[in-house]
Design a protein around this motif. Structure first.
Motif, mmCIF file in Angstrom:
data_model
loop_
_atom_site.group_PDB
_atom_site.id
_atom_site.type_symbol
_atom_site.label_atom_id
_atom_site.label_comp_id
_atom_site.label_asym_id
_atom_site.label_seq_id
_atom_site.Cartn_x
_atom_site.Cartn_y
_atom_site.Cartn_z
ATOM 1 N N PHE A 40 0.854 -1.190 0.000
ATOM 2 C CA PHE A 40 0.000 0.000 0.000
ATOM 3 C C PHE A 40 0.885 1.234 0.000
ATOM 4 O O PHE A 40 2.043 1.201 0.422
ATOM 5 N N GLY A 41 0.308 2.342 -0.484
ATOM 6 C CA GLY A 41 1.040 3.594 -0.504
ATOM 7 C C GLY A 41 0.745 4.468 0.695
ATOM 8 O O GLY A 41 1.631 4.819 1.469
ATOM 9 N N LYS A 42 -0.541 4.810 0.871
ATOM 10 C CA LYS A 42 -0.937 5.688 1.969
ATOM 11 C C LYS A 42 -2.076 5.121 2.815
ATOM 12 O O LYS A 42 -2.243 5.503 3.962
ATOM 13 N N ASP A 43 -2.855 4.225 2.231
ATOM 14 C CA ASP A 43 -4.061 3.724 2.909
ATOM 15 C C ASP A 43 -3.718 2.568 3.849
ATOM 16 O O ASP A 43 -3.980 1.397 3.560
ATOM 17 N N GLU A 44 -3.136 2.898 4.988
ATOM 18 C CA GLU A 44 -2.747 1.872 5.957
ATOM 19 C C GLU A 44 -3.958 1.127 6.499
ATOM 20 O O GLU A 44 -3.923 -0.085 6.708
ATOM 21 N N THR A 45 -5.047 1.865 6.713
ATOM 22 C CA THR A 45 -6.268 1.241 7.227
ATOM 23 C C THR A 45 -6.813 0.220 6.233
ATOM 24 O O THR A 45 -7.214 -0.887 6.606
ATOM 25 N N GLY A 46 -6.807 0.592 4.957
ATOM 26 C CA GLY A 46 -7.289 -0.328 3.930
ATOM 27 C C GLY A 46 -6.418 -1.560 3.811
ATOM 28 O O GLY A 46 -6.926 -2.676 3.657
ATOM 29 N N ALA A 47 -5.097 -1.371 3.891
ATOM 30 C CA ALA A 47 -4.183 -2.513 3.812
ATOM 31 C C ALA A 47 -4.393 -3.441 4.997
ATOM 32 O O ALA A 47 -4.380 -4.673 4.846
ATOM 33 N N ALA A 48 -4.588 -2.856 6.175
ATOM 34 C CA ALA A 48 -4.837 -3.678 7.361
ATOM 35 C C ALA A 48 -6.124 -4.478 7.200
ATOM 36 O O ALA A 48 -6.207 -5.641 7.621
ATOM 37 N N ALA A 49 -7.123 -3.864 6.563
ATOM 38 C CA ALA A 49 -8.389 -4.567 6.331
ATOM 39 C C ALA A 49 -8.200 -5.726 5.355
ATOM 40 O O ALA A 49 -8.807 -6.792 5.515
ATOM 41 N N THR A 50 -7.358 -5.525 4.336
ATOM 42 C CA THR A 50 -7.065 -6.606 3.402
ATOM 43 C C THR A 50 -6.396 -7.770 4.113
ATOM 44 O O THR A 50 -6.778 -8.936 3.942
ATOM 45 N N VAL A 51 -5.381 -7.453 4.909
ATOM 46 C CA VAL A 51 -4.666 -8.497 5.652
ATOM 47 C C VAL A 51 -5.607 -9.209 6.617
ATOM 48 O O VAL A 51 -5.591 -10.447 6.731
ATOM 49 N N GLU A 52 -6.450 -8.440 7.294
ATOM 50 C CA GLU A 52 -7.387 -9.041 8.255
ATOM 51 C C GLU A 52 -8.357 -9.990 7.555
ATOM 52 O O GLU A 52 -8.641 -11.083 8.061
ATOM 53 N N GLU A 53 -8.854 -9.567 6.390
ATOM 54 C CA GLU A 53 -9.776 -10.429 5.645
ATOM 55 C C GLU A 53 -9.090 -11.731 5.236
ATOM 56 O O GLU A 53 -9.671 -12.817 5.349
ATOM 57 N N ILE A 54 -7.855 -11.637 4.786
ATOM 58 C CA ILE A 54 -7.119 -12.832 4.379
ATOM 59 C C ILE A 54 -6.902 -13.765 5.564
ATOM 60 O O ILE A 54 -7.120 -14.976 5.472
ATOM 61 N N ARG A 55 -6.473 -13.207 6.672
ATOM 62 C CA ARG A 55 -6.202 -14.029 7.848
ATOM 63 C C ARG A 55 -7.488 -14.621 8.419
ATOM 64 O O ARG A 55 -7.490 -15.768 8.891
ATOM 65 N N ARG A 56 -8.564 -13.867 8.369
ATOM 66 C CA ARG A 56 -9.840 -14.372 8.869
ATOM 67 C C ARG A 56 -10.300 -15.596 8.090
ATOM 68 O O ARG A 56 -10.945 -16.501 8.631
ATOM 69 N N ASP A 57 -9.941 -15.608 6.796
ATOM 70 C CA ASP A 57 -10.317 -16.742 5.955
ATOM 71 C C ASP A 57 -9.259 -17.847 5.939
ATOM 72 O O ASP A 57 -9.325 -18.760 5.115
ATOM 73 N N GLY A 58 -8.286 -17.749 6.847
ATOM 74 C CA GLY A 58 -7.298 -18.806 6.988
ATOM 75 C C GLY A 58 -6.051 -18.637 6.152
ATOM 76 O O GLY A 58 -5.214 -19.545 6.110
ATOM 77 N N GLY A 59 -5.907 -17.482 5.500
ATOM 78 C CA GLY A 59 -4.742 -17.256 4.661
ATOM 79 C C GLY A 59 -3.621 -16.552 5.404
ATOM 80 O O GLY A 59 -3.720 -16.247 6.595
ATOM 81 N N THR A 60 -2.542 -16.285 4.681
ATOM 82 C CA THR A 60 -1.362 -15.651 5.251
ATOM 83 C C THR A 60 -1.030 -14.402 4.452
ATOM 84 O O THR A 60 -0.932 -14.460 3.217
ATOM 85 N N ALA A 61 -0.843 -13.278 5.140
ATOM 86 C CA ALA A 61 -0.542 -12.022 4.458
ATOM 87 C C ALA A 61 0.211 -11.096 5.386
ATOM 88 O O ALA A 61 0.100 -11.186 6.613
ATOM 89 N N VAL A 62 0.974 -10.189 4.778
ATOM 90 C CA VAL A 62 1.668 -9.150 5.525
ATOM 91 C C VAL A 62 1.601 -7.875 4.695
ATOM 92 O O VAL A 62 1.680 -7.924 3.464
#
Length: 258
Positions: A40-62
């Motif tokens: 992400f460039g500036k949208d830290e909140t959006g990136a965190a939401a992407t990571v959270e969605e991935i992890r919630r569904d059992g995936g791995t992201a950073v």
């Protein structure tokens, strides 16, 4: 995961993955088993939401932050990428991040023009260059998001279309260069794609109807429509496709619908 996706245990970098098409691509690849680096460039909140969605569904992201189009952008990005990979190879690179159209000739300023090319052309070019030593042979994937603007004469998007034509050319030439390593290089060209962040643009009275009337499949696209195409190109099933621009527009502006 079925044998079609071929992304289990693999690693992927998706630029501009905090929202829209980038988020859909990141979650799709993660759902197929890939470790996804969410840029992400500036949208830290959006990136965190992407990571959270991935992890919630059992995936791995950073998530990795780097503003593109500025000095040192690629160095900043790959400091985070190297840390996330922790010695593993990179399997999939998706160049999705892009600056939006700035306007027609006579309206776009020199600064806006330079910014468009810095983000949409220079950044993916040098991201690929930096990624090459990390990309694995015999199955590495480079996929860049283009636009149907390259095949449509839309005067309001001249400079934007020029940037996307540049990355299509880049993809074709890199496909030839990297073919001996077994790395495929392709581009995906979306059409009118409604996302949670650009939805208001399609609320202009009559606009959606006008666009769908020019679209063979008679609707606007969604982020998942594009993500599915990217996931296919990232998969083992697409191992014999390279140097191509895949139109993922639902048939926008193919000709009159009669």
């Amino acid at each position: 995961m079925d044998g079609m996706s071929g992304t289990t245990g693999r690693t992927a970098l998706v630029t501009g993955a905090s929202r829209g098409i980038g988020r859909a691509v990141a979650t799709r690849l993660a759902g197929e088993g890939a470790l996804v680096i969410v840029h992400f460039g500036k949208d830290e909140t959006g990136a965190a939401a992407t990571v959270e969605e991935i992890r919630r569904d059992g995936g791995t992201a950073v998530a990795v932050r780097a503003e593109l189009g500025v000095d040192g952008d690629v160095d900043t990005l790959f400091a985070g990428v190297d840390a996330a990979l922790d010695g593993r190879p990179l399997d999939i690179l998706v160049n999705n991040a892009a600056a939006a159209p700035a306007g027609p000739l006579g309206v776009t300023t020199r600064a806006e023009f330079d910014h468009l090319f810095a983000v949409n052309v220079r950044a993916p070019y040098f991201i690929v260059e930096r990624a090459l030593p990390l990309l694995r042979d015999d199955g590495g994937r480079i996929i860049t998001i283009s636009s149907v603007a390259t095949r449509m004469a839309n005067p309001t998007q001249t400079s934007f279309a020029m940037t996307k034509a540049a990355v299509e050319t880049m993809s074709r030439t890199l496909a030839t260069q990297l073919g001996p390593r077994g790395i495929t290089v392709n581009a995906v060209a979306p059409g009118a794609t409604r996302t949670p962040t650009n939805g208001a643009a399609f609320d202009v009275p009559g606009l959606t109807e006008q666009i769908t009337a020019m679209t063979a499949l008679d609707r606007l696209g969604g982020p998942d429509d594009i993500a599915d195409v990217v996931a296919f190109l990232a998969s083992d099933a697409a191992r014999w496709i390279t140097g191509q621009v895949v139109d993922a527009s639902g048939g926008l502006f193919l000709g009159p619908r009669v």
